[in-house]
Design an enzyme around this catalytic site. Sequence first.
Site, short mmCIF file in Angstrom:
data_model
loop_
_atom_site.label_atom_id
_atom_site.label_comp_id
_atom_site.label_asym_id
_atom_site.label_seq_id
_atom_site.Cartn_x
_atom_site.Cartn_y
_atom_site.Cartn_z
N LEU A 53 34.00 35.02 50.98
CA LEU A 53 34.97 34.39 50.07
C LEU A 53 35.45 35.57 49.15
O LEU A 53 34.77 36.37 48.82
CB LEU A 53 34.14 33.56 48.99
CG LEU A 53 33.50 32.06 49.64
CD1 LEU A 53 32.52 31.38 48.57
CD2 LEU A 53 34.51 31.16 50.14
N ASP A 54 36.71 35.49 48.70
CA ASP A 54 37.12 36.39 48.03
C ASP A 54 36.65 36.62 46.48
O ASP A 54 35.74 35.59 46.28
CB ASP A 54 38.77 35.93 47.58
CG ASP A 54 39.69 35.85 48.78
OD1 ASP A 54 39.42 36.59 49.90
OD2 ASP A 54 40.67 35.39 48.92
N THR A 55 36.74 37.65 45.82
CA THR A 55 35.90 37.79 44.57
C THR A 55 36.11 36.88 43.76
O THR A 55 35.17 36.40 42.82
CB THR A 55 36.31 39.33 44.12
OG1 THR A 55 36.01 40.12 44.99
CG2 THR A 55 35.73 39.47 42.71
N ARG A 155 45.71 30.79 50.15
CA ARG A 155 46.54 31.71 48.92
C ARG A 155 47.63 31.69 49.36
O ARG A 155 49.00 31.22 48.88
CB ARG A 155 45.63 32.97 48.51
CG ARG A 155 44.50 32.81 48.00
CD ARG A 155 43.98 34.09 47.74
NE ARG A 155 44.30 34.79 46.58
CZ ARG A 155 44.00 36.17 46.44
NH1 ARG A 155 43.00 36.59 47.04
NH2 ARG A 155 44.78 37.03 45.69
#
Length: 216
Positions: A53-55, A155
């Site tokens: 998962l992205d930060t 995104r």
Amino acid sequence: MIDILFEDGEALVIDKPAGLPIDPPRAGGPSLANHLEDLRLGFQRNPVPVHRLDTDTSGCLLLARNPKALVRFARAFEERAVEKRYLGILAGELAQEEGTISLSLSKISSAEKGWRMIAARKGKPSITHWRRLAVSGGRTLVEFRPETGRTHQIRVHALAGLGIPLAGDPVYGDRATGPRTMLHAAELSVPRPGKPAVAAIAPLPADFAQLGFGDG
């Protein structure tokens, strides 16, 4: 303290807080690695993240508690057997109600902007199903169900497929439109042969409510 959404002998699903990177940052600072020993919960080994998962992204993150489970769970992701449901806030009002985005993604890099993903015909195939849930304060709450698991997929698909970036996205949108990139991994289901699926739901974090969306 990290909330645990699912636990058994093979798996943990945690509710990853927004802002916590999975890997230690080059510049230093806390990451999920700092919490793995606490997440042993009596086991001898540290659990291992199965996916990314992205930060900035909050929500369901699957950890494997032994090497065999890690191999099986990783295979389930590779074979697209895992069901994933994300909630995102777009930095604008979306007129359409639902649809499917199919845009191949490719990685580019420049000295000024660093690396990012773009929609490119020669990229890796990427598919996201989406549904508009609510509109409030000039923003839109959208449910995303990605079929593929490409880097930054939701995104880029929000920007290139829907024409509106996620609120707060510093790379594909405008950091000033939200407190962070407003994306939350709300639900995860991983099938297991001969056993019930690993299944978890992560409640919406407080910053979604701050932007007018309390329940998804």
